[in-house]
Design an enzyme around this catalytic site. Sequence first.
Site, PDB file in Angstrom:
ATOM      1  N   GLY A   1       0.818  -1.220   0.000  1.00 43.14           N
ATOM      2  CA  GLY A   1       0.000   0.000   0.000  1.00 43.14           C
ATOM      3  C   GLY A   1       0.848   1.265   0.000  1.00 43.14           C
ATOM      4  O   GLY A   1       0.526   2.236  -0.701  1.00 43.14           O
TER       5      GLY A   1
ATOM      6  N   SER B   1      -1.705 -13.519  -4.582  1.00 47.07           N
ATOM      7  CA  SER B   1      -0.331 -13.945  -4.302  1.00 47.07           C
ATOM      8  C   SER B   1      -0.030 -15.174  -5.148  1.00 47.07           C
ATOM      9  O   SER B   1      -0.946 -15.936  -5.497  1.00 47.07           O
ATOM     10  CB  SER B   1      -0.239 -14.312  -2.823  1.00 47.07           C
ATOM     11  OG  SER B   1       0.905 -15.101  -2.594  1.00 47.07           O
ATOM     12  N   SER B   2       1.251 -15.395  -5.426  1.00 47.77           N
ATOM     13  CA  SER B   2       1.613 -16.567  -6.236  1.00 47.77           C
ATOM     14  C   SER B   2       1.351 -17.874  -5.482  1.00 47.77           C
ATOM     15  O   SER B   2       1.329 -18.943  -6.092  1.00 47.77           O
ATOM     16  CB  SER B   2       3.080 -16.491  -6.671  1.00 47.77           C
ATOM     17  OG  SER B   2       3.926 -16.403  -5.550  1.00 47.77           O
ATOM     18  N   CYS B   3       1.113 -17.801  -4.153  1.00 52.40           N
ATOM     19  CA  CYS B   3       0.866 -19.048  -3.411  1.00 52.40           C
ATOM     20  C   CYS B   3      -0.552 -19.585  -3.614  1.00 52.40           C
ATOM     21  O   CYS B   3      -0.905 -20.608  -3.058  1.00 52.40           O
ATOM     22  CB  CYS B   3       1.182 -18.885  -1.936  1.00 52.40           C
ATOM     23  SG  CYS B   3      -0.002 -17.877  -1.081  1.00 52.40           S
TER      24      CYS B   3
ATOM     25  N   TYR C   1      -3.799 -18.902   4.015  1.00 50.49           N
ATOM     26  CA  TYR C   1      -3.692 -17.613   3.323  1.00 50.49           C
ATOM     27  C   TYR C   1      -4.134 -17.767   1.859  1.00 50.49           C
ATOM     28  O   TYR C   1      -4.887 -16.947   1.329  1.00 50.49           O
ATOM     29  CB  TYR C   1      -2.227 -17.162   3.414  1.00 50.49           C
ATOM     30  CG  TYR C   1      -1.882 -15.910   2.673  1.00 50.49           C
ATOM     31  CD1 TYR C   1      -2.238 -14.667   3.171  1.00 50.49           C
ATOM     32  CD2 TYR C   1      -1.153 -15.962   1.479  1.00 50.49           C
ATOM     33  CE1 TYR C   1      -1.882 -13.505   2.501  1.00 50.49           C
ATOM     34  CE2 TYR C   1      -0.797 -14.805   0.809  1.00 50.49           C
ATOM     35  CZ  TYR C   1      -1.162 -13.583   1.319  1.00 50.49           C
ATOM     36  OH  TYR C   1      -0.815 -12.434   0.656  1.00 50.49           O
TER      37      TYR C   1
ATOM     38  N   LYS D   1      -7.145 -15.907  -0.287  1.00 49.01           N
ATOM     39  CA  LYS D   1      -6.874 -15.133  -1.510  1.00 49.01           C
ATOM     40  C   LYS D   1      -7.669 -15.695  -2.696  1.00 49.01           C
ATOM     41  O   LYS D   1      -8.158 -14.941  -3.533  1.00 49.01           O
ATOM     42  CB  LYS D   1      -5.368 -15.137  -1.814  1.00 49.01           C
ATOM     43  CG  LYS D   1      -4.563 -14.295  -0.838  1.00 49.01           C
ATOM     44  CD  LYS D   1      -4.865 -12.814  -1.027  1.00 49.01           C
ATOM     45  CE  LYS D   1      -4.062 -11.921  -0.138  1.00 49.01           C
ATOM     46  NZ  LYS D   1      -4.439 -10.503  -0.281  1.00 49.01           N
TER      47      LYS D   1
ATOM     48  N   PRO E   1       0.763 -11.039  -7.536  1.00 49.04           N
ATOM     49  CA  PRO E   1       2.192 -10.763  -7.472  1.00 49.04           C
ATOM     50  C   PRO E   1       2.986 -11.958  -6.959  1.00 49.04           C
ATOM     51  O   PRO E   1       2.485 -12.742  -6.151  1.00 49.04           O
ATOM     52  CB  PRO E   1       2.303  -9.613  -6.466  1.00 49.04           C
ATOM     53  CG  PRO E   1       0.952  -9.382  -5.917  1.00 49.04           C
ATOM     54  CD  PRO E   1       0.014 -10.411  -6.456  1.00 49.04           C
TER      55      PRO E   1
ATOM     56  N   HIS F   1       9.261 -12.348   5.550  1.00 53.40           N
ATOM     57  CA  HIS F   1       9.646 -13.189   4.410  1.00 53.40           C
ATOM     58  C   HIS F   1      11.177 -13.310   4.367  1.00 53.40           C
ATOM     59  O   HIS F   1      11.893 -12.625   5.086  1.00 53.40           O
ATOM     60  CB  HIS F   1       9.117 -12.567   3.114  1.00 53.40           C
ATOM     61  CG  HIS F   1       7.635 -12.654   2.987  1.00 53.40           C
ATOM     62  ND1 HIS F   1       6.805 -11.584   3.240  1.00 53.40           N
ATOM     63  CD2 HIS F   1       6.817 -13.681   2.650  1.00 53.40           C
ATOM     64  CE1 HIS F   1       5.549 -11.959   3.056  1.00 53.40           C
ATOM     65  NE2 HIS F   1       5.528 -13.221   2.707  1.00 53.40           N
TER      66      HIS F   1
HETATM   67  O1  GFB Z   1       9.772 -15.828   2.087  1.00 55.47           O
HETATM   68  P1  GFB Z   1       9.271 -17.050   2.763  1.00 55.47           P
HETATM   69  O2  GFB Z   1       9.047 -16.978   4.218  1.00 55.47           O
HETATM   70  O3  GFB Z   1       7.940 -17.524   2.107  1.00 55.47           O
HETATM   71  O4  GFB Z   1      10.340 -18.227   2.518  1.00 55.47           O
HETATM   72  P2  GFB Z   1       7.409 -18.536   0.976  1.00 55.47           P
HETATM   73  C1  GFB Z   1      10.920 -18.494   1.264  1.00 55.47           C
HETATM   74  C2  GFB Z   1      12.007 -19.539   1.384  1.00 55.47           C
HETATM   75  O5  GFB Z   1      13.124 -18.980   2.100  1.00 55.47           O
HETATM   76  C3  GFB Z   1      11.619 -20.797   2.157  1.00 55.47           C
HETATM   77  C4  GFB Z   1      13.567 -19.859   3.111  1.00 55.47           C
HETATM   78  O6  GFB Z   1      12.191 -21.927   1.505  1.00 55.47           O
HETATM   79  C5  GFB Z   1      12.277 -20.590   3.525  1.00 55.47           C
HETATM   80  O7  GFB Z   1      12.579 -21.783   4.204  1.00 55.47           O
HETATM   81  N1  GFB Z   1      14.229 -19.107   4.181  1.00 55.47           N
HETATM   82  C6  GFB Z   1      15.561 -19.213   4.484  1.00 55.47           C
HETATM   83  C7  GFB Z   1      13.700 -18.227   5.054  1.00 55.47           C
HETATM   84  N2  GFB Z   1      15.864 -18.466   5.541  1.00 55.47           N
HETATM   85  C8  GFB Z   1      14.733 -17.824   5.912  1.00 55.47           C
HETATM   86  C9  GFB Z   1      14.431 -16.889   6.957  1.00 55.47           C
HETATM   87  O8  GFB Z   1      15.279 -16.496   7.752  1.00 55.47           O
HETATM   88  N3  GFB Z   1      13.149 -16.429   7.008  1.00 55.47           N
HETATM   89  C10 GFB Z   1      12.187 -16.844   6.127  1.00 55.47           C
HETATM   90  N4  GFB Z   1      10.950 -16.335   6.229  1.00 55.47           N
HETATM   91  N5  GFB Z   1      12.433 -17.761   5.152  1.00 55.47           N
HETATM   92  C11 GFB Z   1       5.275 -17.211   1.477  1.00 55.47           C
HETATM   93  C12 GFB Z   1       3.929 -17.549   2.024  1.00 55.47           C
HETATM   94  O9  GFB Z   1       5.875 -18.420   1.213  1.00 55.47           O
HETATM   95  O10 GFB Z   1       5.235 -16.490   0.305  1.00 55.47           O
HETATM   96  C13 GFB Z   1       3.022 -16.399   2.014  1.00 55.47           C
HETATM   97  O11 GFB Z   1       4.079 -18.102   3.305  1.00 55.47           O
HETATM   98  C14 GFB Z   1       3.095 -15.584   0.735  1.00 55.47           C
HETATM   99  O12 GFB Z   1       1.744 -16.887   2.180  1.00 55.47           O
HETATM  100  C15 GFB Z   1       4.511 -15.321   0.305  1.00 55.47           C
HETATM  101  O13 GFB Z   1       2.431 -16.239  -0.304  1.00 55.47           O
HETATM  102  C16 GFB Z   1       4.610 -14.640  -1.028  1.00 55.47           C
HETATM  103  O14 GFB Z   1       7.801 -18.058  -0.378  1.00 55.47           O
HETATM  104  O15 GFB Z   1       7.801 -19.941   1.266  1.00 55.47           O
END
Ligand code: GFB
Length: 315
Positions: A17, A108-110, A137, A141, A164, A180
């Site tokens: 936003g 979202s792409s998920c 989530y 969506k 996105p 993320h």
């Molecule tokens: O960005 P992320 O949390 O979301 O994780 P997703 C992406 C990848 O990065 C995964 C790895 O394979 C995680 O295991 N990763 C490595 C980490 N180190 C880290 C860290 O320190 N923190 C985090 N967060 N990840 C999300 C969805 O999925 O994508 C949401 O949960 C949304 O719903 C978003 O759709 C766009 O890409 O896996």
Amino acid sequence: MSSWKKIHVAGHRGLVGSAVARRLERDSDVEILTATHSELDLCDRIAVDRFYADTQPDAVILAAAKVGGIYANDATPADFIRDNLLIQTSVIDAAYRNGVKKLVFLGSSCIYPKFAPQPMTEDALLTGALEPTNQWYAIAKIAGIKMAQAYRRQYNFDAISLMPTNLYGPGDNFNLTTSHVLPALLRKFHEAQIQGNPTVTVWGTGQALREFLHVDDLADAVVFCLENYSDEEIVNVGTGKDLRIAELAELIAQVVGFEGEIVYDTDKPDGTPRKLLDTTKLTGIGWTPTISLKDGIATTYAWFLDNIDHLRNAG
Ligand code: GFB
């Protein structure tokens, strides 16, 4: 020059936003309408209805959502499904009832199946089972997409839905539990560098593939589609390029100047093995992104450094 006079940016303090509001500010004849959470609870349908009756926007960008990284999605599924269903139901319905002429819903792409063929085209929607960590989530969506389509069919309401890929940029959430991967790694590498730690731990195997879009590119795509797209079909917004989490970690280490070792914690989930969007449709309509991942990471790191004190206080 915009065809819209008054645009409500729902969620104007969030990553998406705030970028949309920055983008719209470049167009001086658009009035940007915003309300903070204490002024307007977007989960409250009656309050949103009253807000639109009072303010009469002619377009709405629905950028408000409960979002988070892989851990937050998995750990608090009720919050993700409830808040997103409530926000989008209130905003879409109230916008239609109060004569809003156009609404942009952001998914979202998920929403695509865990094992959808790559790159994922828009017609992969609802062709297979979802990734379990973020299915709550994703289901919310998908309901938003279907609601926009149903209001278009039954009421002729011009609601469009954009999907996105993984986003990042200034204003992102840097909290290590809820964020993320990209902001999490910027923070982890930065702190290791400052504290002189020899290692940084990255979740998962490092082999998962992800595509990253700078939020200013997304904001530009949102405004482009507000002006140039009006159809029931969803539209992917991405770069068309992905990389392994291990490669992302190397890139971030380089930007931050960390020269230690990267360790992988394989007790943490990888989530979807690959999530690359097919962007042929949006490219065909006439929009492409301009910010490279390397430049985008560098400017996001600069933003993080400028805001670090404030972020530290926020946890
Ligand atoms: O960005 P992320 O949390 O979301 O994780 P997703 C992406 C990848 O990065 C995964 C790895 O394979 C995680 O295991 N990763 C490595 C980490 N180190 C880290 C860290 O320190 N923190 C985090 N967060 N990840 C999300 C969805 O999925 O994508 C949401 O949960 C949304 O719903 C978003 O759709 C766009 O890409 O896996």
